[in-house]
Design a protein around this motif. Structure first.
Motif, PDB file in Angstrom:
ATOM      1  N   LEU A  21     -13.133   3.307 -13.865  1.00 52.74           N
ATOM      2  CA  LEU A  21     -12.183   3.257 -12.786  1.00 52.74           C
ATOM      3  C   LEU A  21     -13.013   2.650 -12.111  1.00 52.74           C
ATOM      4  CD1 LEU A  21     -10.725   6.648 -11.979  1.00 52.74           C
ATOM      5  CD2 LEU A  21      -9.413   5.017 -12.488  1.00 52.74           C
ATOM      6  N   PHE A  22     -14.270   2.417 -12.004  1.00 56.88           N
ATOM      7  CA  PHE A  22     -15.228   1.033 -11.478  1.00 56.88           C
ATOM      8  C   PHE A  22     -16.314   0.490 -12.547  1.00 56.88           C
ATOM      9  CE2 PHE A  22     -15.806   6.105  -9.654  1.00 56.88           C
ATOM     10  CZ  PHE A  22     -15.266   5.486  -8.092  1.00 56.88           C
ATOM     11  N   SER A  28      -7.709   0.595  -8.649  1.00 56.20           N
ATOM     12  CA  SER A  28      -7.513   1.391  -9.210  1.00 56.20           C
ATOM     13  C   SER A  28      -7.845   2.938  -8.780  1.00 56.20           C
ATOM     14  CB  SER A  28      -8.530   1.282 -10.906  1.00 56.20           C
ATOM     15  OG  SER A  28      -7.962   0.141 -11.360  1.00 56.20           O
ATOM     16  N   ALA A  29      -9.607   2.452  -8.269  1.00 53.90           N
ATOM     17  CA  ALA A  29      -9.829   3.772  -7.452  1.00 53.90           C
ATOM     18  C   ALA A  29      -9.469   4.682  -6.706  1.00 53.90           C
ATOM     19  CB  ALA A  29     -11.771   3.507  -6.618  1.00 53.90           C
ATOM     20  N   CYS A  30      -8.774   2.889  -6.176  1.00 52.38           N
ATOM     21  CA  CYS A  30      -8.206   3.810  -4.684  1.00 52.38           C
ATOM     22  C   CYS A  30      -6.703   4.620  -5.268  1.00 52.38           C
ATOM     23  CB  CYS A  30      -7.737   2.385  -3.899  1.00 52.38           C
ATOM     24  SG  CYS A  30      -7.329   3.140  -1.847  1.00 52.38           S
ATOM     25  N   PHE A  31      -6.709   3.831  -6.081  1.00 49.70           N
ATOM     26  CA  PHE A  31      -4.633   4.570  -6.521  1.00 49.70           C
ATOM     27  C   PHE A  31      -4.825   5.844  -7.252  1.00 49.70           C
ATOM     28  CE2 PHE A  31      -2.049   5.172  -9.544  1.00 49.70           C
ATOM     29  CZ  PHE A  31      -0.414   5.104  -8.550  1.00 49.70           C
ATOM     30  N   PHE A  38     -19.460   7.703  -8.644  1.00 53.64           N
ATOM     31  CA  PHE A  38     -18.093   8.277  -9.010  1.00 53.64           C
ATOM     32  C   PHE A  38     -18.122   9.752  -7.840  1.00 53.64           C
ATOM     33  CE2 PHE A  38     -15.733  10.880 -10.872  1.00 53.64           C
ATOM     34  CZ  PHE A  38     -14.675  10.485 -11.126  1.00 53.64           C
ATOM     35  N   SER A  39     -19.600  10.677  -7.883  1.00 54.51           N
ATOM     36  CA  SER A  39     -19.438  11.858  -6.999  1.00 54.51           C
ATOM     37  C   SER A  39     -19.172  11.171  -5.682  1.00 54.51           C
ATOM     38  CB  SER A  39     -20.582  12.129  -6.879  1.00 54.51           C
ATOM     39  OG  SER A  39     -20.866  13.941  -6.816  1.00 54.51           O
ATOM     40  N   LYS A  40     -20.129  10.408  -5.002  1.00 48.76           N
ATOM     41  CA  LYS A  40     -19.415  10.323  -3.300  1.00 48.76           C
ATOM     42  C   LYS A  40     -17.879   9.611  -3.124  1.00 48.76           C
ATOM     43  CE  LYS A  40     -21.763   7.136   0.285  1.00 48.76           C
ATOM     44  NZ  LYS A  40     -20.967   8.359   0.608  1.00 48.76           N
ATOM     45  N   TYR A  41     -17.844   9.130  -3.964  1.00 51.03           N
ATOM     46  CA  TYR A  41     -16.439   7.727  -3.345  1.00 51.03           C
ATOM     47  C   TYR A  41     -15.279   9.095  -3.706  1.00 51.03           C
ATOM     48  CZ  TYR A  41     -12.642   4.616  -3.969  1.00 51.03           C
ATOM     49  OH  TYR A  41     -11.923   4.323  -4.087  1.00 51.03           O
ATOM     50  N   PHE A  42     -15.599   9.873  -4.769  1.00 48.07           N
ATOM     51  CA  PHE A  42     -14.531  11.079  -5.050  1.00 48.07           C
ATOM     52  C   PHE A  42     -14.936  12.333  -3.551  1.00 48.07           C
ATOM     53  CE2 PHE A  42     -13.080   8.992  -7.884  1.00 48.07           C
ATOM     54  CZ  PHE A  42     -11.948   9.116  -8.201  1.00 48.07           C
ATOM     55  N   GLU A  90       0.988  -1.079   0.183  1.00 51.82           N
ATOM     56  CA  GLU A  90      -0.053  -0.104  -0.196  1.00 51.82           C
ATOM     57  C   GLU A  90       0.607   1.350   0.358  1.00 51.82           C
ATOM     58  OE1 GLU A  90      -3.400   2.186   2.635  1.00 51.82           O
ATOM     59  OE2 GLU A  90      -2.924   0.426   3.305  1.00 51.82           O
ATOM     60  N   SER A  91       1.972   0.986   0.737  1.00 51.98           N
ATOM     61  CA  SER A  91       2.407   2.105   1.128  1.00 51.98           C
ATOM     62  C   SER A  91       3.415   2.213  -0.087  1.00 51.98           C
ATOM     63  CB  SER A  91       3.551   2.282   2.234  1.00 51.98           C
ATOM     64  OG  SER A  91       4.578   3.660   2.059  1.00 51.98           O
ATOM     65  N   GLU A  92       3.961   1.567  -1.401  1.00 55.72           N
ATOM     66  CA  GLU A  92       3.911   1.637  -2.518  1.00 55.72           C
ATOM     67  C   GLU A  92       4.003   2.097  -3.549  1.00 55.72           C
ATOM     68  OE1 GLU A  92       7.519  -2.131  -2.031  1.00 55.72           O
ATOM     69  OE2 GLU A  92       5.667  -2.232  -3.045  1.00 55.72           O
ATOM     70  N   ARG A  93       2.677   2.299  -3.339  1.00 54.88           N
ATOM     71  CA  ARG A  93       1.423   2.152  -4.572  1.00 54.88           C
ATOM     72  C   ARG A  93       1.386   3.906  -3.643  1.00 54.88           C
ATOM     73  NH1 ARG A  93      -3.434  -2.167  -3.366  1.00 54.88           N
ATOM     74  NH2 ARG A  93      -2.079  -3.760  -3.639  1.00 54.88           N
ATOM     75  N   ASN A  94       0.615   4.391  -2.843  1.00 52.88           N
ATOM     76  CA  ASN A  94       1.069   5.895  -2.058  1.00 52.88           C
ATOM     77  C   ASN A  94       2.083   6.206  -3.254  1.00 52.88           C
ATOM     78  OD1 ASN A  94      -1.660   4.618  -1.423  1.00 52.88           O
ATOM     79  ND2 ASN A  94      -0.416   4.879   1.167  1.00 52.88           N
ATOM     80  N   LYS A  95       3.214   6.509  -2.962  1.00 49.49           N
ATOM     81  CA  LYS A  95       4.827   7.064  -3.151  1.00 49.49           C
ATOM     82  C   LYS A  95       4.180   6.997  -4.546  1.00 49.49           C
ATOM     83  CE  LYS A  95       6.751   5.010  -0.159  1.00 49.49           C
ATOM     84  NZ  LYS A  95       7.858   3.738   0.980  1.00 49.49           N
ATOM     85  N   LEU A  96       4.459   5.593  -5.820  1.00 51.30           N
ATOM     86  CA  LEU A  96       3.650   5.838  -7.015  1.00 51.30           C
ATOM     87  C   LEU A  96       2.853   6.783  -7.243  1.00 51.30           C
ATOM     88  CD1 LEU A  96       4.891   4.631 -10.012  1.00 51.30           C
ATOM     89  CD2 LEU A  96       3.633   2.854  -8.716  1.00 51.30           C
ATOM     90  N   ALA A  97       1.467   6.678  -6.836  1.00 53.19           N
ATOM     91  CA  ALA A  97       0.418   7.662  -7.514  1.00 53.19           C
ATOM     92  C   ALA A  97       0.798   8.972  -6.909  1.00 53.19           C
ATOM     93  CB  ALA A  97      -0.444   7.408  -6.029  1.00 53.19           C
TER      94      ALA A  97
END
Length: 419
Positions: free
Chosen positions: A218-219, A182-185, A229-233, A144-151
């Motif tokens: 993305l979903f 995808s959505a989380c990233f 989409f609206s609620k998620y973001f 998760e940390s690696e994904r966050n940094k890449l994002a």
């Protein structure tokens, strides 16, 4: 002669073999990897020194051939096997993006390293985009940390123009979408991007590569709605992105509606059917009457092939608008809708040179057909007109407006006498 002919293939073959052996020694991926890792281990966490080392190494090592190896090391510390796991063939380095601190300041410093490297070696640009696309497909193999940094890094690089938004297509991979990766990233990526640039800049980058209408992907299909989409973001603190997506969907719906409307008019469908269809669309897509009257006017006017002669085009327009005035009347129940239609007519006559002299005749026709009211025409004439062709159209309308004012005065005096 025959001996010389026989010797030639043998000699060429020997020279060729030697050249291949030399090339293999010179361009050995393992050796390349070791050189980069050794250099990074020596520079440590000093990113200025890393940038200088990479700059100097480009003169000695073949970055062009081993771009993927180079970027794998800078991001993950070593060569990545398919799926995103580190290959254990060569010792890895601790001095890479994935081992860095997870904060924006550190990620901005890393973005500078990539920025300097690609500016110095322009040919790495394409290879870098391919690398990022590949890394996004490997997301499930990272922590998760690696994904966050890449994002975060990707968001900064998109903001700086070091990457094209087309790389986002990797996030539409079915497995990543299905598991919510995808959505989380995307949340982390867009937060990073929007911390550097405003939404209009982000929107422009997305539009440039046709990504502006694809964010719903993305979903998974069962959650691909504007509401989800609206609620998620919005819940993730990215309301401006959800507003942008909603607006894009609305534009898409309007384009589809206009296309369908043009087809109905071109086919000559009954007006009552067209009106019923429009009312349904207004309700379904929450479209305002002002937007709708603009779409109806555009659809009606683009449903025919116009004559090239000015005197004939006016006649043609009057005939067409007489036929479709009930359709225009059905969607000008508000004063603002009437004014919107007037402004649209003014703009249309100005932009289409053959209609320049037709403005007054069109307005009078729509007044007589009860589409445009006296109040709307007077408001347009006195204050609400556009600058486009203003003097010409005001002059055309002068006599009719005077007649309207006199008729208004007469009716007022008649009312007073009646009192």
């Amino acid at each position: 002669m025959s001996n010389q002919r026989q010797q030639k293939p043998t000699l060429t073959g020997q020279r060729f073999k030697t050249r291949k052996r030399d090339e293999k020694e010179r361009f050995d991926p393992t050796q390349f990897q070791e050189s980069i890792i050794q250099g990074l281990n020596q520079t440590g966490t000093d990113l200025e020194a890393v940038a200088k080392f990479l700059d100097a190494s480009g003169a000695k090592l073949d970055y062009r051939r081993y771009a993927e190896t180079l970027f794998d090391i800078l991001v993950a510390g070593g060569m990545l096997a398919p799926g995103g796991t580190l290959s254990d063939e060569v010792t890895c380095t601790e001095f890479c993006l994935f081992k860095a601190q997870e904060d924006m300041e550190t990620m901005q410093a890393y973005a500078q390293v990539f920025n300097k490297l690609i500016r110095r070696y322009k040919y790495l640009e394409k290879g870098f985009e391919e690398e990022i696309k590949k890394l996004l497909l490997f997301l499930k193999g990272f922590t998760e940390s690696e994904r966050n940094k890449l994002a975060m890094l990707t968001g900064i690089l998109l903001a700086n123009g070091n990457l094209s938004a087309s790389i986002l297509s990797s996030l539409f991979n079915e497995n990543l979408v299905k598991e919510g990766v995808s959505a989380c990233f995307a949340v982390k990526l867009f937060k990073s991007w929007l911390s550097e640039k405003d939404i209009s800049s982000v929107a422009a980058s997305l539009r440039k590569v046709g990504m502006d209408n694809r964010l719903m992907e993305l979903f998974p299909a069962n959650k691909r709605s504007c509401e989800h989409f609206s609620k998620y973001f919005t819940d993730a603190g990215l309301k401006e992105l959800s507003d942008f997506a909603r607006n894009q969907q609305s534009i898409g719906a309007r384009k589809e509606l206009q296309k369908e409307l043009q087809e109905q008019i071109s086919r000559g469908d009954p007006l009552k059917d067209i009106i019923a269809y429009i009312r349904e669309e207004i309700k379904k897509n929450n479209i305002s009457e002002q937007t709708m009257i603009w779409l109806i006017w555009s659809s009606v006017m683009s449903s025919v092939e116009w004559n090239k002669k000015e005197e004939l085009v006016t006649e043609q327009a009057i005939k067409l608008l007489k036929q479709y005035s009930p359709l225009l009347k059905a969607f000008t129940s508000q004063g603002l809708s009437e004014l919107t239609l007037l402004l649209k007519i003014q703009e249309y006559c100005y932009d289409n040179i053959h209609f320049m002299k037709a403005f007054q005749k069109i307005v009078v026709l729509l007044y007589k057909a009860d589409v445009l009211s006296e109040e709307a025409i007077l408001k347009w004439y006195n204050e609400a007109h556009l600058a486009k062709g203003k003097s010409l159209f005001i002059e055309q309308m002068k006599k009719f407006v005077e007649w309207l004012k006199n008729a208004e005065e007469e009716s007022e005096s008649e009312e007073e006498e009646a009192d």
